[in-house]
Design a protein around this motif. Structure first.
Motif, mmCIF file in Angstrom:
data_model
loop_
_atom_site.group_PDB
_atom_site.id
_atom_site.type_symbol
_atom_site.label_atom_id
_atom_site.label_comp_id
_atom_site.label_asym_id
_atom_site.label_seq_id
_atom_site.Cartn_x
_atom_site.Cartn_y
_atom_site.Cartn_z
ATOM 1 N N THR A 93 0.829 -1.203 0.000
ATOM 2 C CA THR A 93 0.000 0.000 0.000
ATOM 3 C C THR A 93 0.864 1.253 0.000
ATOM 4 N N ALA A 94 0.588 2.128 -0.949
ATOM 5 C CA ALA A 94 1.220 3.447 -0.992
ATOM 6 C C ALA A 94 0.141 4.477 -0.669
ATOM 7 N N ALA A 95 0.463 5.461 0.159
ATOM 8 C CA ALA A 95 -0.543 6.434 0.581
ATOM 9 C C ALA A 95 0.039 7.832 0.669
ATOM 10 N N PHE A 96 -0.781 8.811 0.287
ATOM 11 C CA PHE A 96 -0.470 10.220 0.477
ATOM 12 C C PHE A 96 -1.296 10.734 1.650
ATOM 13 N N LYS A 97 -0.634 11.322 2.629
ATOM 14 C CA LYS A 97 -1.331 11.955 3.738
ATOM 15 C C LYS A 97 -1.873 13.297 3.260
ATOM 16 N N LEU A 98 -3.177 13.527 3.465
ATOM 17 C CA LEU A 98 -3.800 14.753 2.979
ATOM 18 C C LEU A 98 -4.070 15.773 4.074
ATOM 19 N N SER A 99 -4.558 15.305 5.228
ATOM 20 C CA SER A 99 -4.844 16.232 6.327
ATOM 21 C C SER A 99 -4.694 15.493 7.646
ATOM 22 N N GLY A 100 -4.590 16.278 8.724
ATOM 23 C CA GLY A 100 -4.339 15.678 10.022
ATOM 24 C C GLY A 100 -2.910 15.163 10.098
ATOM 25 N N THR A 101 -2.601 14.488 11.187
ATOM 26 C CA THR A 101 -1.296 13.855 11.336
ATOM 27 C C THR A 101 -1.484 12.384 11.668
ATOM 28 N N SER A 102 -0.474 11.596 11.402
ATOM 29 C CA SER A 102 -0.496 10.172 11.708
ATOM 30 C C SER A 102 0.897 9.754 12.145
ATOM 31 N N SER A 134 -8.234 13.144 10.174
ATOM 32 C CA SER A 134 -7.208 12.563 9.313
ATOM 33 C C SER A 134 -7.801 12.138 7.976
ATOM 34 N N GLN A 135 -7.063 12.365 6.903
ATOM 35 C CA GLN A 135 -7.498 11.956 5.572
ATOM 36 C C GLN A 135 -6.278 11.567 4.751
ATOM 37 N N ALA A 136 -6.426 10.516 3.959
ATOM 38 C CA ALA A 136 -5.346 10.051 3.091
ATOM 39 C C ALA A 136 -5.950 9.383 1.875
ATOM 40 N N ILE A 137 -5.167 9.337 0.795
ATOM 41 C CA ILE A 137 -5.537 8.479 -0.315
ATOM 42 C C ILE A 137 -4.510 7.360 -0.385
ATOM 43 N N SER A 138 -4.965 6.181 -0.760
ATOM 44 C CA SER A 138 -4.069 5.031 -0.816
ATOM 45 C C SER A 138 -4.389 4.183 -2.028
#
Length: 331
Positions: A93-102, A134-138
Motif C-alpha cells: 500500500t502506498a498512501a499520500f497523507k492529505l490532512s491531520g497527522t499520523s 485525518s485523511q489520506a488516499i491510498s
C-alpha cells in the motif's frame, strides 16, 4: 496549492462507506464491522472521546484502485495485513497523507506523517495511528515492481517521502489530476497513466531513501536510485553509464563497482530494461497502432534494425512475430 488540498479537493471519487447519518454511539462499531467483513484482521482502538466518523471513497484508473479515507482519531494495528482488497496479496500500500497527522510503525521503524507526505506499508504487522480529521488516499501497487527497483520493502516501510521533496510534490499533483480526469480516459490510456503514477511513487521513495538511509546501505541506495532513474528515462536514447552516474551523483567507476558487486553491468541493465519495456508494449493492445520503429524509439533504441537485432537475441523471435503471438493469445 497546499499539500492538504492536493487531492482532497477533487470530486471524481465515488462513495463506498460513510458513518454519516448513524447515531454517534453506533458509528465506531459499524466501522469495525465493515472492516471485519473484509477479513482485514485489525485491532482498532479509539484514542479520544469525540463522536466517531469514517468515510471511504474510491476511483479506479487502469489497474489502480484509489481509495480516499477520512476518519476520526484511531489506533489501527495490523496483526496481519488482510484482504481489504481481496486477491491483493502480492501488493503493498502506498498512501499520500492529505490532512491531520499520523504515525506509522512497521519493520522496527516509526515515522510521524504530515500532510503531503507519501509512505509505504507492506502486508506485515504494523500500527497506524491517526489524529482527528485525518485523511489520506491510498492504492495497492505491485510489491515485485517496487522491490525490483528499490530493494526489499523492509528498507522503506514507514519511511515517508516528505511533502517538500520535488518528486513527492510532482507525484501528488499527478494523482490529483489523475483522479480528476480518470473517468474520461480510455482503458489503454488509463493503464498507461496508472503505470506513470507508480513510477512517480517509486522515484519519490528512492529520493527519500537517498537522504535518510543509514550509511552502510549507501551503495544499495545508489544502485536503487540509478535503477529508478533508468526506469524514468528509458526513452532517452542518450542514456548511458556516464550519464547515469552523473544523474545519481557518483563517479562512473564507483557506479560500475556497485553494479558489479551485484553481478550486473550498467549497460546490460539499461538494455535489458529497454527490451522488457518494448516487449510489454508489443503485447499491449493499446500500442497496436504504433509501428515497430516508433515503439522502439520510444524505448530508447536509435534504429529499428538495432532494436530488432537485440530483441531477437533476447526473446528468440522478431518483434513483429512476438507482437502477433501476444495479441492472438490475449484474444
Amino acid at each position: 496549492m497546499s499539500a492538504d488540498k492536493s487531492v482532497a479537493d477533487v470530486d471524481a471519487m465515488k462513495p463506498v462507506f460513510t458513518t454519516d447519518g448513524l447515531h454517534p454511539r453506533d458509528s465506531f462499531q459499524r466501522w469495525h464491522d465493515v472492516l471485519d467483513a473484509q477479513e482485514a484482521n485489525l485491532d482498532l482502538q479509539r484514542v479520544d472521546d469525540e463522536p466517531f466518523m469514517a468515510r471511504v471513497e474510491s476511483s479506479t484508473v487502469g489497474a489502480l484502485n484509489i481509495l480516499r479515507m477520512s476518519q476520526s482519531a484511531l489506533r489501527t494495528e495490523f496483526r496481519k495485513f488482510g484482504a481489504w482488497r481481496h486477491g491483493r496479496e502480492g501488493m503493498v500500500t502506498a498512501a499520500f497523507k492529505l490532512s491531520g497527522t499520523s504515525s506509522s510503525l512497521q519493520d522496527g521503524r516509526e515515522a510521524v506523517l504530515s500532510p503531503g507526505d507519501l509512505y509505504i506499508l507492506d502486508k506485515r504487522p504494523g500500527v497506524l495511528t491517526t489524529s482527528a480529521g485525518s485523511q489520506a488516499i491510498s492504492m495497492d501497487i505491485p510489491r515485485e515492481y517496487l522491490e525490483r527497483v528499490l530493494g526489499p520493502t523492509q528498507l522503506y516501510t514507514a519511511l515517508p517521502a516528505r511533502a517538500e521533496l520535488a518528486s513527492t510534490s510532482l507525484a501528488r499533483a499527478f494523482f490529483r489530476e489523475l483522479i480528476r480526469v480518470g473517468p474520461g480516459l480510455s482503458p489503454a490510456s488509463a493503464d498507461r497513466m496508472a503505470s506513470i503514477g507508480v513510477d512517480l511513487i517509486v522515484a519519490s521513495i528512492a529520493e527519500q531513501m537517498a537522504k535518510e538511509v543509514p550509511r552502510p546501505l549507501h551503495g544499495t541506495v545508489v544502485v536503487q536510485r540509478a535503477k529508478a532513474f533508468v526506469e524514468a528515462n528509458l526513452a532517452d536514447p542518450t542514456l548511458d553509464p556516464p550519464k547515469l552516474a552523473a544523474a545519481v551523483g557518483v563517479s562512473l567507476r564507483r557506479l560500475q563497482e556497485l553494479f558489479q558487486e551485484r553481478g550486473q553491468h550498467i549497460s546490460d541493465w539499461i538494455w535489458q530494461r529497454r527490451l522488457e519495456a518494448a516487449a510489454k508494449r508489443l503485447a499491449d493492445p493499446g500500442y497496436v497502432h504504433l509501428p515497430i520503429g516508433t515503439l522502439a524509439y520510444g524505448c530508447g533504441f536509435a534504429s529499428q534494425a538495432h532494436f530488432s537485432r537485440r530483441f531477437k537475441a533476447c526473446f528468440g523471435t522478431a518483434p513483429t512475430e512476438y507482437r502477433h503471438a501476444a495479441l492472438v493469445s490475449a484474444q
